[in-house]
Design a protein around this motif. Structure first.
Motif, PDB file in Angstrom:
ATOM      1  N   GLN B 159       0.825  -1.216   0.000  1.00  0.00           N
ATOM      2  CA  GLN B 159       0.000   0.000   0.000  1.00  0.00           C
ATOM      3  C   GLN B 159       0.854   1.259   0.000  1.00  0.00           C
ATOM      4  OE1 GLN B 159      -4.035  -0.245   1.170  1.00  0.00           O
ATOM      5  NE2 GLN B 159      -3.402  -1.255   3.047  1.00  0.00           N
ATOM      6  N   ARG B 160       2.169   1.085   0.120  1.00  0.00           N
ATOM      7  CA  ARG B 160       3.067   2.241   0.095  1.00  0.00           C
ATOM      8  C   ARG B 160       3.521   2.483  -1.343  1.00  0.00           C
ATOM      9  NH1 ARG B 160       6.068   3.327   4.669  1.00  0.00           N
ATOM     10  NH2 ARG B 160       6.681   5.169   3.519  1.00  0.00           N
ATOM     11  N   LEU B 162       2.296   1.822  -4.250  1.00  0.00           N
ATOM     12  CA  LEU B 162       1.820   0.979  -5.357  1.00  0.00           C
ATOM     13  C   LEU B 162       0.351   1.293  -5.651  1.00  0.00           C
ATOM     14  CD1 LEU B 162       2.714  -1.503  -7.136  1.00  0.00           C
ATOM     15  CD2 LEU B 162       1.482  -2.905  -5.479  1.00  0.00           C
ATOM     16  N   PRO B 163       0.041   1.752  -6.891  1.00  0.00           N
ATOM     17  CA  PRO B 163      -1.362   2.019  -7.212  1.00  0.00           C
ATOM     18  C   PRO B 163      -2.183   0.720  -7.142  1.00  0.00           C
ATOM     19  CG  PRO B 163       0.100   2.962  -8.883  1.00  0.00           C
ATOM     20  CD  PRO B 163       0.938   2.071  -8.016  1.00  0.00           C
ATOM     21  N   ALA B 164      -3.449   0.842  -6.728  1.00  0.00           N
ATOM     22  CA  ALA B 164      -4.305  -0.349  -6.602  1.00  0.00           C
ATOM     23  C   ALA B 164      -4.431  -1.090  -7.932  1.00  0.00           C
ATOM     24  CB  ALA B 164      -5.684   0.056  -6.078  1.00  0.00           C
ATOM     25  N   ARG B 165      -4.407  -0.340  -9.047  1.00  0.00           N
ATOM     26  CA  ARG B 165      -4.520  -1.004 -10.346  1.00  0.00           C
ATOM     27  C   ARG B 165      -3.299  -1.878 -10.641  1.00  0.00           C
ATOM     28  NH1 ARG B 165      -7.945   3.036 -11.018  1.00  0.00           N
ATOM     29  NH2 ARG B 165      -9.922   2.404 -11.922  1.00  0.00           N
ATOM     30  N   LEU B 167      -1.554  -3.274  -8.272  1.00  0.00           N
ATOM     31  CA  LEU B 167      -1.694  -4.401  -7.330  1.00  0.00           C
ATOM     32  C   LEU B 167      -2.552  -5.509  -7.939  1.00  0.00           C
ATOM     33  CD1 LEU B 167      -1.299  -5.554  -4.375  1.00  0.00           C
ATOM     34  CD2 LEU B 167      -3.501  -4.490  -3.861  1.00  0.00           C
TER      35      LEU B 167
END
Lengths: 126, 264
Positions: B159-160, B162-165, B167
Motif C-alpha cells: 500500500q506504500r 503501489l497504485p491499486a490497479r 496491485l
C-alpha cells in the motif's frame, strides 16, 4: 481547501480518518451510512470520498454507483477503504468506478500516498 | 544501552567494510537497527552483540551488523515524479537509441526490490518493440536480496506507493501477504554487491539508479562510488540519484529536482 467526505459506519474509523485528512489540509465531512453520504453529495459534491464497503443497508458499491449516476458525480475521486483484501474484491471496486483502494488497517502514510498518486496532494520531497 | 566505545567500534567497522557514514553519537538509531540482528542471533541485547563482535573474529556476524546499519527505507514508485519521467521519456528513449539491443538497467542498493520491480512493471506496459530489457538489482545485504527475489510483500508494503490497479494486475494474495507475478519477477537478476569492490566486471549500463545510497557514505567511499558509477554508465546513459543525495562534478545535471543526470 479540498474537501473529503468520509463514509464509514464505524465512528472510530471516521475519527481516525478525519484526523489524518485534516493534518493533510483537507476539509472533512462525515457520513455514517449511504443515505447520509448521498445527502452530502446532493448538497455539495466533495473532491474526494473515502468510502467503506461493508455497511448496513446501502453498501459502498451501491453508494459509488449512485454517486457516479448523480449530477456532478464524475467529479469526486473515490477511494475505497475496506477490510476486504482479496484481489478479486479490489478489482471489483476499481471496475465499479473507484479510483483507488485502501485495505484496512491503514495509517497516515498510506492515505497520503494514495492522495498523492491521485494528484490531490503535492508530492513532498522524501 | 550500547556504550560509547562500542558505538565507536561499530562505526569504524561500518566504515571499513562498506564505506558507511555512521554517527556514533546516534545511540538510538544504532540500537534500533541492531536490535533485530541481536534477537535473531540469540543475544539478549544489542550491547551483547557488539560485545561479541569485539571479543571474537566472526565475519558473518560482523557483516550482519554492517548490513543492518546500511538498511534504508524503500517503497514502490518512491518519489513518483521520478518514475513518471522514466516511464514517459527516459526508458522509451533508451530503447530507441539501442535499436533492439538489450537496454541494461542497474538498481544499485536495491534493498528489498521495490524500486527495480516498479521499473519492471512500467516496462511490462511499454510496447513489446521496446527492449529487450536487462534488469539487475544489487544490494549489500543477502537478506534483502532473498526477500526481493521471493517477491512477497506485506499488506502494508503493497500500500506504500503501489497504485491499486498495479496491485490487482501484478500481484496475487498469498497468506496474509501479496506475491508478485512470476512474469515480473523473472525480469530481474540479483547480485550481492559491495560498492567498495571493483565493479568494472559488471560492464556498462544504460540506466543506473543509485538512490539514497550516496548520502549514507563517508567522503572517501562517496568519491570511490562516484567514480565507479561514472565508469558503469554506457555512452548516452542516465544516472538517477536520490533527492537528498549529492553527486559533485563530472556528471551533467538533466533534471536535478528529480536526481536525473548524464555522464558529462
Amino acid at each position: 481547501m479540498k474537501t473529503c467526505l468520509v463514509v464509514d459506519d464505524s465512528p472510530v474509523i471516521r475519527k481516525v480518518s478525519r484526523r489524518i485528512l485534516e493534518d493533510l489540509g483537507f476539509e472533512v465531512a462525515e457520513a455514517a451510512n449511504g443515505v447520509a453520504a448521498m445527502a452530502w453529495c446532493d448538497a455539495m459534491m466533495p473532491d474526494v470520498i473515502l468510502l467503506d464497503w461493508r455497511m448496513p443497508e446501502m453498501d459502498g458499491l451501491e453508494v459509488l454507483r449512485r454517486v457516479r449516476a448523480s449530477r456532478g458525480g464524475s467529479v469526486p475521486q473515490v477511494i475505497f477503504c475496506s477490510g476486504e483484501t482479496e484481489i478479486e474484491r479490489i478489482r471489483e471496486a476499481l471496475e465499479a468506478g473507484a479510483d483507488e483502494y485502501i485495505m484496512k488497517p491503514f495509517d497516515g502514510a498510506i492515505v497520503a500516498g494514495k492522495l498523492q498518486s491521485l494528484g490531490l496532494l503535492q508530492v513532498r520531497a522524501a | 544501552m550500547i556504550e560509547a566505545p562500542d558505538r565507536a567500534y561499530l562505526a569504524a567497522l561500518c566504515l571499513a567494510r562498506a564505506g558507511l557514514r555512521v554517527d556514533p553519537e546516534k545511540s538510538y538509531l544504532i540500537e534500533s537497527r541492531l536490535a533485530p540482528v541481536a534477537r535473531r542471533e540469540g543475544f539478549v541485547s544489542p550491547q551483547g552483540l557488539v560485545g561479541a563482535l569485539r571479543g571474537r573474529s566472526d565475519d558473518r556476524l560482523a557483516w550482519a551488523a554492517v548490513e543492518a546499519m546500511a538498511m534504508s527505507d524503500t517503497e514502490f514508485f518512491r518519489d513518483r515524479p521520478v518514475f513518471d519521467r522514466l516511464s514517459a521519456e527516459i526508458l522509451p528513449e533508451l530503447a530507441r537509441s539501442r535499436g533492439g539491443a538489450p537496454v541494461r538497467v542497474w538498481s544499485v542498493g536495491c534493498g528489498t526490490g521495490q524500486e527495480v520491480y516498479s521499473l519492471a512493471m512500467i516496462l511490462a506496459d511499454l510496447p513489446a518493440s521496446a527492449g529487450p530489457w536487462d534488469l539487475l538489482g544489487s544490494d549489500l545485504s543477502e537478506r534483502n536480496l532473498e526477500k526481493a527475489q521471493a517477491g512477497l510483500y506485506s499488506q502494508f508494503e503493497v500500500q506504500r506507493g503501489l497504485p491499486a490497479r498495479a496491485l490487482v494486475r501484478h500481484f496475487e494474495k498469498k497468506g496474509e501477504g501479496f506475491a508478485l507475478s512470476p512474469q515480473i519477477r523473472q525480469m530481474v537478476r540479483w547480485r550481492r554487491v559491495n560498492l567498495l569492490d571493483d565493479l568494472s566486471s559488471f560492464g556498462r549500463f544504460d540506466l543506473v539508479l543509485c538512490r539514497n545510497v550516496l548520502s549514507g557514505l563517508a567522503p572517501e567511499a562517496h568519491t570511490r562510488v562516484r567514480t565507479s558509477l561514472m565508469q558503469a554508465l554506457a555512452p548516452g546513459g542516465r544516472l538517477v540519484i536520490g533527492l537528498r543525495d549529492t553527486l559533485g562534478g563530472s556528471f551533467k545535471a538533466l533534471a536535478p529536482g528529480l536526481g536525473l543526470y548524464a555522464a558529462a
